[in-house]
Design an enzyme around this catalytic site. Structure first.
Site, mmCIF file in Angstrom:
data_model
loop_
_atom_site.group_PDB
_atom_site.id
_atom_site.type_symbol
_atom_site.label_atom_id
_atom_site.label_comp_id
_atom_site.label_asym_id
_atom_site.label_seq_id
_atom_site.Cartn_x
_atom_site.Cartn_y
_atom_site.Cartn_z
ATOM 1 N N ASP A 1 0.832 -1.209 0.000
ATOM 2 C CA ASP A 1 0.000 0.000 0.000
ATOM 3 C C ASP A 1 0.857 1.246 0.000
ATOM 4 O O ASP A 1 1.811 1.358 0.786
ATOM 5 C CB ASP A 1 -0.858 0.042 1.282
ATOM 6 C CG ASP A 1 -2.243 -0.517 1.077
ATOM 7 O OD1 ASP A 1 -2.738 -0.516 -0.068
ATOM 8 O OD2 ASP A 1 -2.850 -0.963 2.081
ATOM 9 N N GLU B 1 -5.530 4.029 -2.932
ATOM 10 C CA GLU B 1 -6.975 4.213 -2.784
ATOM 11 C C GLU B 1 -7.477 5.361 -3.669
ATOM 12 O O GLU B 1 -6.820 6.395 -3.769
ATOM 13 C CB GLU B 1 -7.309 4.529 -1.317
ATOM 14 C CG GLU B 1 -6.959 3.394 -0.376
ATOM 15 C CD GLU B 1 -7.314 3.691 1.082
ATOM 16 O OE1 GLU B 1 -7.915 4.748 1.376
ATOM 17 O OE2 GLU B 1 -6.976 2.854 1.939
ATOM 18 N N GLU C 1 -13.885 -2.697 -1.293
ATOM 19 C CA GLU C 1 -14.065 -2.906 0.140
ATOM 20 C C GLU C 1 -15.455 -2.464 0.584
ATOM 21 O O GLU C 1 -15.877 -1.332 0.308
ATOM 22 C CB GLU C 1 -12.973 -2.123 0.914
ATOM 23 C CG GLU C 1 -13.065 -2.318 2.419
ATOM 24 C CD GLU C 1 -11.821 -1.888 3.182
ATOM 25 O OE1 GLU C 1 -10.797 -1.522 2.555
ATOM 26 O OE2 GLU C 1 -11.878 -1.920 4.429
HETATM 27 O O1 KIV Z 1 -4.582 -2.161 4.362
HETATM 28 C C1 KIV Z 1 -5.243 -3.188 4.158
HETATM 29 O O2 KIV Z 1 -5.161 -4.177 4.896
HETATM 30 C C2 KIV Z 1 -6.155 -3.190 3.021
HETATM 31 C C3 KIV Z 1 -7.103 -4.342 2.905
HETATM 32 C C4 KIV Z 1 -8.210 -4.166 3.853
HETATM 33 C C5 KIV Z 1 -7.586 -4.530 1.519
HETATM 34 O O3 KIV Z 1 -6.141 -2.291 2.233
#
Ligand code: KIV
Length: 277
Positions: free
Chosen positions: A90, A122, A189
């Site tokens: 991420d 995101e 989500e």
């Molecule tokens: O940060 C995370 O764990 C996520 C998942 C919920 C998809 O983005």
């Protein structure tokens, strides 16, 4: 043999072949070497180094505080434990929203310093320019729509998203846009399962759901939630596959008792060579 069983290493192309073949994609989060190794050995397709590390590893209430340096630390630990799964990391809050150059710089640092294989970020149209720039550097991007925890203060709650027609239409349009510009996959989500089904049927890239029902191309859960390490978080969509909290409490409780009673260590658990002159 399944598509994923045929390859040594899962790539973004494997995931696309899995969608084509109707083979569901399994994805879990991990944040450290030891758990990533166990999860990879179990045969998972994708490991997400999620910014949920901010919650489950650091104890923050939201995902906002985690930094780029901290994500790189977690991701590089995970990468060292993984030999088959695709590792996605991420982009943390504040590392890509400013402008596309900042997004690219953050991504280059992540890819160089962690060894991860792809990034996730995101948002839809508002981050299009950043995604295009990252893709132009040859880095695979996974989108994330629906409940986007980095925008929690805009929405105010973690309730189901896209329950109104305009929001649902915008989500579908964003998903199509993400496919069109070249994302290799999308996470959806906490949205109505009928909408998730429609998205998965409308685009050719894999759609991975969390709280988005069964009619998508794969599922993702936060590892701490599905193993029962997290104690307070029990949303409707979560299936808990183990109760590690109880196992840890039981084991640590027994250790404390043994230490207090002088039962640990015993003769087999100590070194007693003769001390030579
Ligand atoms: O940060 C995370 O764990 C996520 C998942 C919920 C998809 O983005």
């Amino acid at each position: 043999m399944s598509v994923s069983g045929k390859v040594k290493r899962i790539t973004v192309h494997t995931l696309q072949a899995m969608k084509k073949a109707g083979e569901k994609i399994s994805m879990l989060t991990a944040y450290d070497f030891s758990m990533a190794r166990l999860i990879d050995q179990s045969g998972i397709d994708v490991i997400l180094v999620g910014d949920s590390a901010s919650n489950v590893m650091a104890g923050h209430e939201t995902t906002l505080p985690i930094t780029l340096d901290q994500m790189i630390y977690h991701a590089s630990s995970v990468v060292r434990g993984v030999s088959k799964a695709l590792v996605v990391i991420d982009l943390p809050f504040g590392s890509y929203q400013g402008n596309s150059k900042e997004a690219l710089n953050s991504t280059i640092r992540i890819m160089k310093e962690s060894g991860a294989h792809a990034v996730k970020l995101e948002g839809g149209s508002q981050v299009k320019e950043s995604i295009v720039r990252i893709l132009s550097a040859g880095v695979p991007v996974m989108g994330h729509l629906g409940l986007t925890p980095q925008s929690i203060y805009k929405f105010g709650t973690y309730t189901v998203r896209a329950t109104h027609r305009d929001e649902a239409d915008k989500l579908l349009a964003d998903a199509k846009m993400l496919e069109e510009i070249g994302c290799f996959s999308i996470v959806l989500e906490k949205i109505p399962s009928s909408l998730a089904k429609k998205v998965a049927e409308s685009i050719s890239i894999p759609v991975i759901g969390i709280g988005a029902g069964p009619d998508v191309d794969g599922q993702v859960l936060v590892m701490h939630d599905m193993l029962g390490i997290t104690q307070e978080f029990k949303p409707r969509f979560l299936r808990q596959y183990a109760d590690l909290s109880s196992i840890v409490h039981q084991a640590v409780g027994q250790y404390i008792k043994d230490v207090k009673a002088g039962d640990f260590p015993n003769e087999q658990e100590m070194y007693d060579p003769e001390i030579r002159a």
